[in-house]
Enzyme design. Structure first.
Site, PDB file in Angstrom:
ATOM      1  N   SER A 140       0.881  -1.176   0.000  1.00 25.46           N
ATOM      2  CA  SER A 140       0.000   0.000   0.000  1.00 25.46           C
ATOM      3  C   SER A 140       0.908   1.211   0.000  1.00 25.46           C
ATOM      4  O   SER A 140       2.101   1.095   0.346  1.00 25.46           O
ATOM      5  CB  SER A 140      -0.845  -0.016   1.282  1.00 25.46           C
ATOM      6  OG  SER A 140      -1.493   1.217   1.474  1.00 25.46           O
ATOM      7  N   TYR A 153      -1.791   0.032  10.729  1.00 25.54           N
ATOM      8  CA  TYR A 153      -1.845  -0.419   9.323  1.00 25.54           C
ATOM      9  C   TYR A 153      -0.540  -0.037   8.616  1.00 25.54           C
ATOM     10  O   TYR A 153       0.036  -0.838   7.861  1.00 25.54           O
ATOM     11  CB  TYR A 153      -3.056   0.218   8.640  1.00 25.54           C
ATOM     12  CG  TYR A 153      -3.284  -0.218   7.204  1.00 25.54           C
ATOM     13  CD1 TYR A 153      -3.477  -1.553   6.866  1.00 25.54           C
ATOM     14  CD2 TYR A 153      -3.338   0.735   6.176  1.00 25.54           C
ATOM     15  CE1 TYR A 153      -3.712  -1.937   5.548  1.00 25.54           C
ATOM     16  CE2 TYR A 153      -3.577   0.358   4.861  1.00 25.54           C
ATOM     17  CZ  TYR A 153      -3.759  -0.982   4.545  1.00 25.54           C
ATOM     18  OH  TYR A 153      -3.994  -1.350   3.241  1.00 25.54           O
TER      19      TYR A 153
HETATM   20  N1  LIG Z   1      -8.821  -0.477  -0.576  1.00 21.84           N
HETATM   21  C1  LIG Z   1      -7.732   0.256  -0.458  1.00 21.84           C
HETATM   22  O1  LIG Z   1      -7.794   1.506  -0.374  1.00 21.84           O
HETATM   23  C2  LIG Z   1      -6.361  -0.391  -0.456  1.00 21.84           C
HETATM   24  C3  LIG Z   1      -5.244   0.425  -0.705  1.00 21.84           C
HETATM   25  C4  LIG Z   1      -3.977  -0.144  -0.681  1.00 21.84           C
HETATM   26  C5  LIG Z   1      -3.807  -1.474  -0.416  1.00 21.84           C
HETATM   27  N2  LIG Z   1      -4.907  -2.263  -0.164  1.00 21.84           N
HETATM   28  C6  LIG Z   1      -4.672  -3.664   0.146  1.00 21.84           C
HETATM   29  O2  LIG Z   1      -5.211  -4.459  -0.898  1.00 21.84           O
HETATM   30  C7  LIG Z   1      -5.659  -5.704  -0.377  1.00 21.84           C
HETATM   31  C8  LIG Z   1      -7.128  -5.923  -0.747  1.00 21.84           C
HETATM   32  O3  LIG Z   1      -7.897  -4.849  -0.265  1.00 21.84           O
HETATM   33  P1  LIG Z   1      -9.420  -4.615  -0.682  1.00 21.84           P
HETATM   34  O4  LIG Z   1      -9.621  -3.142  -0.765  1.00 21.84           O
HETATM   35  O5  LIG Z   1      -9.784  -5.454  -1.831  1.00 21.84           O
HETATM   36  O6  LIG Z   1     -10.137  -5.062   0.665  1.00 21.84           O
HETATM   37  P2  LIG Z   1     -11.262  -6.162   0.974  1.00 21.84           P
HETATM   38  O7  LIG Z   1     -12.333  -6.118  -0.044  1.00 21.84           O
HETATM   39  O8  LIG Z   1     -11.607  -5.942   2.413  1.00 21.84           O
HETATM   40  O9  LIG Z   1     -10.491  -7.538   0.792  1.00 21.84           O
HETATM   41  C9  LIG Z   1      -9.702  -8.149   1.763  1.00 21.84           C
HETATM   42  C10 LIG Z   1      -9.606  -9.613   1.403  1.00 21.84           C
HETATM   43  O10 LIG Z   1      -8.699 -10.228   2.315  1.00 21.84           O
HETATM   44  C11 LIG Z   1      -9.288 -11.433   2.761  1.00 21.84           C
HETATM   45  N3  LIG Z   1      -8.764 -11.763   4.073  1.00 21.84           N
HETATM   46  C12 LIG Z   1      -8.724 -10.994   5.181  1.00 21.84           C
HETATM   47  N4  LIG Z   1      -8.194 -11.674   6.194  1.00 21.84           N
HETATM   48  C13 LIG Z   1      -7.895 -12.913   5.719  1.00 21.84           C
HETATM   49  C14 LIG Z   1      -7.347 -14.097   6.283  1.00 21.84           C
HETATM   50  N5  LIG Z   1      -6.965 -14.142   7.581  1.00 21.84           N
HETATM   51  N6  LIG Z   1      -7.184 -15.170   5.496  1.00 21.84           N
HETATM   52  C15 LIG Z   1      -7.543 -15.150   4.208  1.00 21.84           C
HETATM   53  N7  LIG Z   1      -8.083 -14.075   3.614  1.00 21.84           N
HETATM   54  C16 LIG Z   1      -8.258 -12.975   4.371  1.00 21.84           C
HETATM   55  C17 LIG Z   1     -10.789 -11.188   2.756  1.00 21.84           C
HETATM   56  O11 LIG Z   1     -11.501 -12.412   2.576  1.00 21.84           O
HETATM   57  P3  LIG Z   1     -12.277 -13.238   3.702  1.00 21.84           P
HETATM   58  O12 LIG Z   1     -12.839 -12.242   4.666  1.00 21.84           O
HETATM   59  O13 LIG Z   1     -13.310 -13.989   2.930  1.00 21.84           O
HETATM   60  O14 LIG Z   1     -11.232 -14.132   4.291  1.00 21.84           O
HETATM   61  C18 LIG Z   1     -10.939 -10.329   1.511  1.00 21.84           C
HETATM   62  O15 LIG Z   1     -11.109 -11.130   0.372  1.00 21.84           O
HETATM   63  C19 LIG Z   1      -5.402  -5.654   1.135  1.00 21.84           C
HETATM   64  O16 LIG Z   1      -4.150  -6.242   1.411  1.00 21.84           O
HETATM   65  C20 LIG Z   1      -5.357  -4.157   1.407  1.00 21.84           C
HETATM   66  O17 LIG Z   1      -4.623  -3.855   2.581  1.00 21.84           O
HETATM   67  C21 LIG Z   1      -6.186  -1.748  -0.193  1.00 21.84           C
END
Ligand SMILES: NC(=O)c1ccc[n+]([C@@H]2O[C@H](COP(=O)([O-])OP(=O)(O)OC[C@H]3O[C@@H](n4cnc5c(N)ncnc54)[C@H](OP(=O)(O)O)[C@@H]3O)[C@@H](O)[C@H]2O)c1
Length: 255
Positions: A140, A153
């Site tokens: 990120s 975070y």
């Molecule tokens: N959205 C943003 O602004 C942003 C910006 C920069 C980076 N990111 C990063 O990008 C990635 C995806 O983010 P997103 O925005 O798509 O968020 P999201 O929709 O909340 O997705 C998070 C995913 O991680 C999975 N997850 C969480 N804990 C887990 C565990 N213990 N084991 C297996 N799976 C797990 C969840 O699935 P289950 O709950 O089904 O397990 C879900 O599919 C993350 O690493 C986040 O930090 C996001």
């Protein structure tokens, strides 16, 4: 050169929502056989079925990335894999250091760092055996600079960044490359709601007045582009933000 994606296997963690689901869709469309993992079995099974019905190759495997025994068991299914997208993760809480909950910090470290470590360690032999492996780590912009009320975070994502940088040094000379993708503000359905423990009003504030935050598809496209470069090309680090965001703390809002 990278072989055609056909018959190449891509494992995507956190494929039940947001960036992970979009990445699984785009890699499947690019011809990869995708393996979808996340804790929510119903969601990954539905996505695998959608992709299979559309003529792609997709399977679902429920997995908690923090459960090392389960991850090791999962890894036994593969002799060779070509792409591992370590996407599972996210943020919990938005509180100052003085009052933030250590349990949130611990869980963020477990998911974003140890989860990535678990999958990477378990699948590195299969990635190497493919003779053309790619490890993607979703960090990120929080892995590259801090902001107030984001300490837990930010610390976890700095950990993910260090994991990517160190792994690249340690495995140079093997046929595996390490790509770090560092997105800024991405408007996904669940990220901010999870961060604020289900409080959708607080979650909506994150994106308030921002004309066009990145979408999950924007990031998925970036990942798909990076992994489809010829094998000798390593995109070490790709920072991607919406035009309205100049830094973690400088966001243009039309209010
Ligand atoms: N959205 C943003 O602004 C942003 C910006 C920069 C980076 N990111 C990063 O990008 C990635 C995806 O983010 P997103 O925005 O798509 O968020 P999201 O929709 O909340 O997705 C998070 C995913 O991680 C999975 N997850 C969480 N804990 C887990 C565990 N213990 N084991 C297996 N799976 C797990 C969840 O699935 P289950 O709950 O089904 O397990 C879900 O599919 C993350 O690493 C986040 O930090 C996001």
């Amino acid at each position: 050169m990278t072989a055609a994606a056909t018959n190449r296997i891509a494992v995507v963690t956190g494929a039940s929502s947001g960036i992970g689901a979009a990445t699984a869709r785009q890699l499947a469309t690019a011809g990869y056989r995708v393996v979808l993992t996340a804790r929510r079995k119903d969601r990954i099974e539905a996505l695998a079925e959608e992709l299979t019905t559309a003529g792609h190759q997709a399977t679902a495997y429920p997995l908690d990335v923090t459960d090392r025994a389960a991850v090791d068991e999962f890894a036994t299914a593969f002799r060779k894999i070509h792409v591992l997208v370590n996407n599972a993760g996210g943020a919990l809480g938005a509180d100052p250091i003085a009052t933030s909950d250590p349990a949130d910090w611990r869980q963020m470290y477990e998911t974003n760092v140890i989860g990535t470590l678990n999958l990477t360690q378990a699948l590195l032999p299969a990635l190497t055996a493919s003779e053309d492996g790619t490890v993607v780590i979703l960090s990120s912009t929080a892995g590259h600079g801090t902001y107030e009320n984001g300490g837990g975070y930010v610390a976890a994502k700095h950990g993910a960044h260090v994991l990517a940088e160190t792994l690249r040094l340690e495995i140079v000379g093997t046929p595996v490359r390490v790509i770090e993708i560092a997105p800024g503000m991405v408007k996904t359905e669940e990220f901010a709601t999870t961060r604020f423990n289900g409080d959708t009003a607080k979650a909506a504030k994150v994106y308030e007045g921002v004309a066009a935050p990145l979408t999950a598809d924007d990031v998925a496209e970036t990942i798909t582009w990076a992994v489809s470069r010829p094998s000798h090309v390593n995109i070490d680090l790709l920072v991607v933000r919406p035009r309205a965001q100049a830094s973690n703390t400088k966001v243009h809002r039309e209010l």
